[in-house]
Design an enzyme around this catalytic site. Structure first.
Site, PDB file in Angstrom:
ATOM      1  N   ARG A 172       0.807  -1.224   0.000  1.00  0.00           N
ATOM      2  CA  ARG A 172       0.000   0.000   0.000  1.00  0.00           C
ATOM      3  C   ARG A 172       0.836   1.268   0.000  1.00  0.00           C
ATOM      4  O   ARG A 172       0.352   2.329  -0.391  1.00  0.00           O
ATOM      5  CB  ARG A 172      -1.016  -0.046   1.142  1.00  0.00           C
ATOM      6  CG  ARG A 172      -2.103  -1.107   0.880  1.00  0.00           C
ATOM      7  CD  ARG A 172      -3.048  -1.308   2.035  1.00  0.00           C
ATOM      8  NE  ARG A 172      -2.404  -1.721   3.251  1.00  0.00           N
ATOM      9  CZ  ARG A 172      -2.147  -2.983   3.583  1.00  0.00           C
ATOM     10  NH1 ARG A 172      -2.501  -3.956   2.779  1.00  0.00           N
ATOM     11  NH2 ARG A 172      -1.549  -3.270   4.724  1.00  0.00           N
TER      12      ARG A 172
ATOM     13  N   GLU B 131       3.335  -7.491  13.993  1.00  0.00           N
ATOM     14  CA  GLU B 131       2.544  -7.778  15.184  1.00  0.00           C
ATOM     15  C   GLU B 131       1.962  -9.187  15.130  1.00  0.00           C
ATOM     16  O   GLU B 131       1.501  -9.714  16.128  1.00  0.00           O
ATOM     17  CB  GLU B 131       1.448  -6.721  15.411  1.00  0.00           C
ATOM     18  CG  GLU B 131       0.421  -6.616  14.325  1.00  0.00           C
ATOM     19  CD  GLU B 131       0.737  -5.596  13.246  1.00  0.00           C
ATOM     20  OE1 GLU B 131      -0.216  -5.030  12.692  1.00  0.00           O
ATOM     21  OE2 GLU B 131       1.923  -5.374  12.921  1.00  0.00           O
TER      22      GLU B 131
END
Length: 176
Positions: free
Chosen positions: A61, A98
C-alpha cells in the site's frame, strides 16, 4: 478536509488478518477521489521544497501513495518489496510484525550515496516494516529526511523503533 473527515474514509475490519487485530483498511480512502487527492496534496506541500531525490514506497500500500507523490514531486520512486519480487541484485532485511516475521528487499543500485529519501507507507504499527526499510536505505548510503504514513497506531508504539527519524502521520488511532 479535517483529520476526522479523513479518518472517516478508513474502514475498520475486525479480526483481520488474524483474530484480535483491528485492520485499518485504506482502500476505502483511496477509492474516494477527494480523500485520495487530499492525502497526496498534503504530502506534496510538505515535501515540495525539500529537494527529495527518491520516495521509497513499502509493499504494497505504500506504492499507492509513494508513486503518486514521486510523480507530483518530480523525483524517483523505489519499491521496497517482499523477497523474490525484484529481478536484479538486492539487499534484504528481516523484521517482526505484530502477527509474524517476514522481510523486505531493495535493489542494491536503487539508491546513490547521499540520496535524500522519504519513506512512505500506509500504516505505522509496531515499526518493524519501516525500521527494516530504513536500515536498508542507510546500508545503501541514503539520507532519510522523513518517514510519512497515512495511519499511525500509536498504542503499538512503533515510533520507539524509529526514534532517530522524523515521522509524519496524518491520522492516529490511540486504541484498537
Amino acid at each position: 478536509m479535517t483529520t476526522d473527515q479523513l479518518k472517516s474514509k478508513i474502514r475498520n475490519v475486525p479480526d483481520f488478518p488474524i483474530k484480535g487485530i483491528m485492520f485499518r483498511d485504506i482502500t476505502t480512502l483511496v477509492k474516494d477521489p477527494a480523500a485520495f487527492k487530499y492525502v497526496i496534496d498534503t504530502l506534496t506541500e510538505r515535501y515540495r521544497d525539500r529537494k527529495i531525490d527518491q520516495i521509497i514506497g513499502i509493499e504494497s500500500r505504500g506504492f499507492i501513495f509513494g508513486g503518486a507523490l514521486a510523480h507530483r514531486l518530480g523525483c524517483g520512486f523505489i519499491p521496497a518489496r517482499k523477497p523474490g519480487k525484484l529481478p536484479a541484485e538486492t539487499i534484504e532485511e528481516s523484521y517482526e510484525l505484530e502477527y509474524g516475521r517476514t522481510s523486505l528487499q531493495l535493489h542494491i543500485d536503487s539508491i546513490k550515496k547521499g540520496d535524500r529519501i522519504v519513506i512512505i507507507d500506509d500504516l505505522l504499527a509496531t515499526g518493524g516494516t519501516i525500521r527494516a526499510t530504513a536500515n536498508m536505505v542507510e546500508r545503501l548510503g541514503g539520507e532519510i529526511l522523513e518517514i510519512a504514513v497515512v495511519v499511525e497506531l500509536t498504542f503499538l508504539k512503533g515510533r520507539e523503533k524509529l526514534k532517530n527519524y522524523n515521522i509524519y502521520s496524518m491520522v492516529e488511532y490511540d486504541s484498537e
